[in-house]
Design a protein around this motif. Structure first.
Motif, PDB file in Angstrom:
ATOM      1  N   TRP A  32      -2.131   1.644   1.299  1.00 42.37           N
ATOM      2  CA  TRP A  32      -1.696   0.820   2.468  1.00 42.37           C
ATOM      3  C   TRP A  32      -2.551   1.710   3.645  1.00 42.37           C
ATOM      4  CZ3 TRP A  32       1.892   2.520  -1.145  1.00 42.37           C
ATOM      5  CH2 TRP A  32       2.355   1.508  -1.959  1.00 42.37           C
ATOM      6  N   LYS A  33      -3.076   0.653   4.331  1.00 40.95           N
ATOM      7  CA  LYS A  33      -4.261   1.121   5.625  1.00 40.95           C
ATOM      8  C   LYS A  33      -3.747   0.763   6.584  1.00 40.95           C
ATOM      9  CE  LYS A  33      -7.636   1.076   2.045  1.00 40.95           C
ATOM     10  NZ  LYS A  33      -9.137   0.351   1.799  1.00 40.95           N
ATOM     11  N   ALA A  34      -3.939   1.462   7.758  1.00 44.68           N
ATOM     12  CA  ALA A  34      -3.721   0.804   8.909  1.00 44.68           C
ATOM     13  C   ALA A  34      -4.344   1.466  10.309  1.00 44.68           C
ATOM     14  CB  ALA A  34      -2.047   0.486   9.463  1.00 44.68           C
ATOM     15  N   GLN A  35      -4.425   1.010  11.297  1.00 43.47           N
ATOM     16  CA  GLN A  35      -4.679   1.673  12.602  1.00 43.47           C
ATOM     17  C   GLN A  35      -3.540   1.530  13.603  1.00 43.47           C
ATOM     18  OE1 GLN A  35      -7.882   0.642  15.011  1.00 43.47           O
ATOM     19  NE2 GLN A  35      -8.229   2.757  15.825  1.00 43.47           N
ATOM     20  N   VAL A  36      -2.941   2.552  14.158  1.00 42.95           N
ATOM     21  CA  VAL A  36      -1.836   2.361  15.004  1.00 42.95           C
ATOM     22  C   VAL A  36      -2.265   2.764  16.564  1.00 42.95           C
ATOM     23  CG1 VAL A  36       0.387   3.324  15.696  1.00 42.95           C
ATOM     24  CG2 VAL A  36      -0.510   3.549  13.386  1.00 42.95           C
ATOM     25  N   VAL A  37      -2.047   1.774  17.462  1.00 44.65           N
ATOM     26  CA  VAL A  37      -2.558   1.426  18.489  1.00 44.65           C
ATOM     27  C   VAL A  37      -1.385   1.465  19.615  1.00 44.65           C
ATOM     28  CG1 VAL A  37      -4.728   0.740  17.957  1.00 44.65           C
ATOM     29  CG2 VAL A  37      -2.759  -0.771  18.799  1.00 44.65           C
ATOM     30  N   LEU A 133       3.158 -13.003   9.180  1.00 44.62           N
ATOM     31  CA  LEU A 133       3.661 -12.116   8.703  1.00 44.62           C
ATOM     32  C   LEU A 133       3.215 -11.688   7.175  1.00 44.62           C
ATOM     33  CD1 LEU A 133       5.334  -9.753   9.550  1.00 44.62           C
ATOM     34  CD2 LEU A 133       7.470 -11.038   8.889  1.00 44.62           C
ATOM     35  N   GLN A 134       3.195 -12.773   6.332  1.00 41.11           N
ATOM     36  CA  GLN A 134       2.949 -12.328   4.888  1.00 41.11           C
ATOM     37  C   GLN A 134       1.454 -11.968   4.814  1.00 41.11           C
ATOM     38  OE1 GLN A 134       5.095 -12.179   2.450  1.00 41.11           O
ATOM     39  NE2 GLN A 134       6.687 -12.570   3.785  1.00 41.11           N
ATOM     40  N   ALA A 135       0.864 -12.594   5.861  1.00 34.98           N
ATOM     41  CA  ALA A 135      -0.815 -12.316   5.565  1.00 34.98           C
ATOM     42  C   ALA A 135      -0.868 -10.797   6.169  1.00 34.98           C
ATOM     43  CB  ALA A 135      -1.427 -13.214   6.537  1.00 34.98           C
ATOM     44  N   ALA A 136      -0.194 -10.436   7.232  1.00 36.06           N
ATOM     45  CA  ALA A 136      -0.321  -8.992   7.535  1.00 36.06           C
ATOM     46  C   ALA A 136       0.062  -8.052   6.565  1.00 36.06           C
ATOM     47  CB  ALA A 136       0.630  -8.789   8.901  1.00 36.06           C
ATOM     48  N   TRP A 137       1.182  -8.217   5.979  1.00 37.37           N
ATOM     49  CA  TRP A 137       1.485  -7.455   4.794  1.00 37.37           C
ATOM     50  C   TRP A 137       0.496  -7.328   3.845  1.00 37.37           C
ATOM     51  CZ3 TRP A 137       5.169  -3.899   5.192  1.00 37.37           C
ATOM     52  CH2 TRP A 137       6.174  -4.030   6.216  1.00 37.37           C
ATOM     53  N   LYS A 138       0.006  -8.354   3.493  1.00 38.35           N
ATOM     54  CA  LYS A 138      -1.300  -8.462   2.356  1.00 38.35           C
ATOM     55  C   LYS A 138      -2.383  -7.497   3.076  1.00 38.35           C
ATOM     56  CE  LYS A 138      -0.172 -12.473  -0.352  1.00 38.35           C
ATOM     57  NZ  LYS A 138      -0.761 -13.591  -0.606  1.00 38.35           N
ATOM     58  N   GLN A 139      -2.856  -7.559   4.291  1.00 41.28           N
ATOM     59  CA  GLN A 139      -3.718  -6.947   4.985  1.00 41.28           C
ATOM     60  C   GLN A 139      -3.449  -5.334   4.763  1.00 41.28           C
ATOM     61  OE1 GLN A 139      -4.797  -8.995   8.625  1.00 41.28           O
ATOM     62  NE2 GLN A 139      -6.723  -7.708   8.735  1.00 41.28           N
ATOM     63  N   LEU A 140      -2.135  -4.986   5.172  1.00 40.17           N
ATOM     64  CA  LEU A 140      -1.720  -3.492   5.248  1.00 40.17           C
ATOM     65  C   LEU A 140      -2.027  -3.038   3.673  1.00 40.17           C
ATOM     66  CD1 LEU A 140      -0.129  -1.345   6.504  1.00 40.17           C
ATOM     67  CD2 LEU A 140       2.017  -2.279   5.538  1.00 40.17           C
ATOM     68  N   GLU A 141      -1.752  -3.835   2.619  1.00 44.73           N
ATOM     69  CA  GLU A 141      -2.119  -3.239   1.512  1.00 44.73           C
ATOM     70  C   GLU A 141      -3.717  -3.578   0.942  1.00 44.73           C
ATOM     71  OE1 GLU A 141      -0.118  -3.282  -3.025  1.00 44.73           O
ATOM     72  OE2 GLU A 141       0.978  -4.298  -1.407  1.00 44.73           O
ATOM     73  N   GLY A 142      -4.293  -4.001   2.046  1.00 46.84           N
ATOM     74  CA  GLY A 142      -5.785  -4.520   1.447  1.00 46.84           C
ATOM     75  C   GLY A 142      -6.638  -3.655   2.474  1.00 46.84           C
ATOM     76  N   ASP A 143      -7.629  -4.511   3.196  1.00 44.73           N
ATOM     77  CA  ASP A 143      -8.498  -3.866   4.060  1.00 44.73           C
ATOM     78  C   ASP A 143      -7.939  -2.941   5.279  1.00 44.73           C
ATOM     79  OD1 ASP A 143     -10.279  -5.056   2.429  1.00 44.73           O
ATOM     80  OD2 ASP A 143     -10.503  -6.716   3.681  1.00 44.73           O
ATOM     81  N   GLY A 144      -6.606  -3.135   5.589  1.00 41.76           N
ATOM     82  CA  GLY A 144      -6.042  -2.635   6.771  1.00 41.76           C
ATOM     83  C   GLY A 144      -5.830  -3.506   7.741  1.00 41.76           C
ATOM     84  N   VAL A 145      -5.000  -3.061   8.625  1.00 43.09           N
ATOM     85  CA  VAL A 145      -4.250  -3.793   9.665  1.00 43.09           C
ATOM     86  C   VAL A 145      -3.977  -2.991  11.062  1.00 43.09           C
ATOM     87  CG1 VAL A 145      -1.874  -3.485   9.065  1.00 43.09           C
ATOM     88  CG2 VAL A 145      -2.501  -5.729  10.147  1.00 43.09           C
ATOM     89  N   VAL A 146      -3.758  -3.693  12.313  1.00 43.14           N
ATOM     90  CA  VAL A 146      -3.475  -2.908  13.311  1.00 43.14           C
ATOM     91  C   VAL A 146      -2.013  -3.126  13.636  1.00 43.14           C
ATOM     92  CG1 VAL A 146      -4.067  -2.715  15.804  1.00 43.14           C
ATOM     93  CG2 VAL A 146      -5.927  -3.395  14.175  1.00 43.14           C
ATOM     94  N   ILE A 147      -1.557  -1.849  13.770  1.00 43.16           N
ATOM     95  CA  ILE A 147      -0.027  -1.782  14.150  1.00 43.16           C
ATOM     96  C   ILE A 147       0.131  -1.277  15.366  1.00 43.16           C
ATOM     97  CG2 ILE A 147       2.094  -0.331  13.665  1.00 43.16           C
ATOM     98  CD1 ILE A 147       1.299  -0.624  10.476  1.00 43.16           C
TER      99      ILE A 147
END
Length: 195
Positions: A32-37, A133-147
C-alpha cells in the motif's frame, strides 16, 4: 466392511481438501503506497503515523463477531510525506473466519484522513462516489494515492477530534503501535491532559 470403506473415503476426501488448502498459495495484498499532504496547503506532511492492522472475525448467526488482533504494521512519513506498507499475506484457513484490514492515519493537530478529491466526490451521485472511492482504494494498493489530513486550528477542534469514537485501535497491542502512542501522547500534552 461397507462402513470401513465409507470411513476410508471420508478420510481420503478430507486429506485431499486439507492438502489443497495447505498447498495453495495465500492471497497476498499490498503493498500500500500513498503520500500524505495537508488538505489546505497541499504540502507534504512529515511525521504522520500510519497504522495498518488486521482483525480476525468469526462467523456467527448474527454476522461476523469476536474480533481479535491478527497483525499490524506501523510506519511514519518522511519529509516527502510518502509511506509504503509492505505486501502481506492474510488469509484464514477456516471458511467461518475472515481477516479484515483497518487503517489509522494520525498526526497531532490534524483531523480525519481522506482521499484527495473527497470533497468534490460528495457532490456526485452515490454510485459515482462509490466508484471513485473504490478506485482510490485500488490505487492505494497499486501505484499509490494522495491522502489529505485537514488541519485543526483551534484547541476545541483538536479536542473534538481526539474524543471522537473509534479513533484509537483498541485491539492492537501497545507494543505494535508505539509511534501511534507517542503521537497520541503529544496530542494529550497539547490538550493539557495528565497521565
Amino acid at each position: 466392511m461397507h462402513r470401513l470403506a465409507s470411513l476410508a473415503f471420508l478420510l481420503l476426501a478430507a486429506g485431499m481438501v486439507i492438502g489443497a488448502v495447505w498447498s495453495s498459495p495465500a492471497a497476498a495484498a499490498g503493498p500500500w503506497k500513498a503520500q500524505v499532504v495537508d488538505a489546505e496547503t497541499g504540502r507534504s506532511l512529515e511525521g504522520v503515523v500510519i497504522l495498518f492492522y488486521w482483525i480476525k472475525y468469526t462467523s456467527s448467526w448474527g454476522g461476523w463477531a469476536g474480533g481479535e488482533f491478527y497483525d499490524a504494521e506501523e510506519v511514519v512519513t518522511g519529509p516527502d510525506g510518502r509511506f509504503v506498507i509492505p505486501a502481506r499475506s492474510t488469509w484464514a484457513l477456516l471458511p467461518w473466519k475472515k481477516i479484515s484490514r483497518e487503517i489509522v492515519i494520525f498526526k497531532p493537530g490534524h483531523g480525519q484522513w481522506r482521499f484527495q478529491g473527497y470533497d468534490e466526490w460528495r457532490k456526485l451521485s452515490l454510485e459515482e462516489q462509490d466508484a471513485r472511492l473504490q478506485a482510490a482504494w485500488k490505487q492505494l494498493e497499486g501505484d499509490g494515492v494522495v491522502i489529505e489530513l485537514p488541519p485543526l486550528k483551534t484547541r476545541e477542534e483538536r479536542l473534538k477530534f481526539y474524543q471522537s469514537p473509534g479513533r484509537t485501535p483498541s485491539l492492537v497491542p501497545s507494543a505494535r503501535m508505539k509511534r501511534f502512542l507517542e503521537a497520541e501522547e503529544a496530542e494529550r500534552k497539547y490538550l493539557g491532559f495528565r497521565n
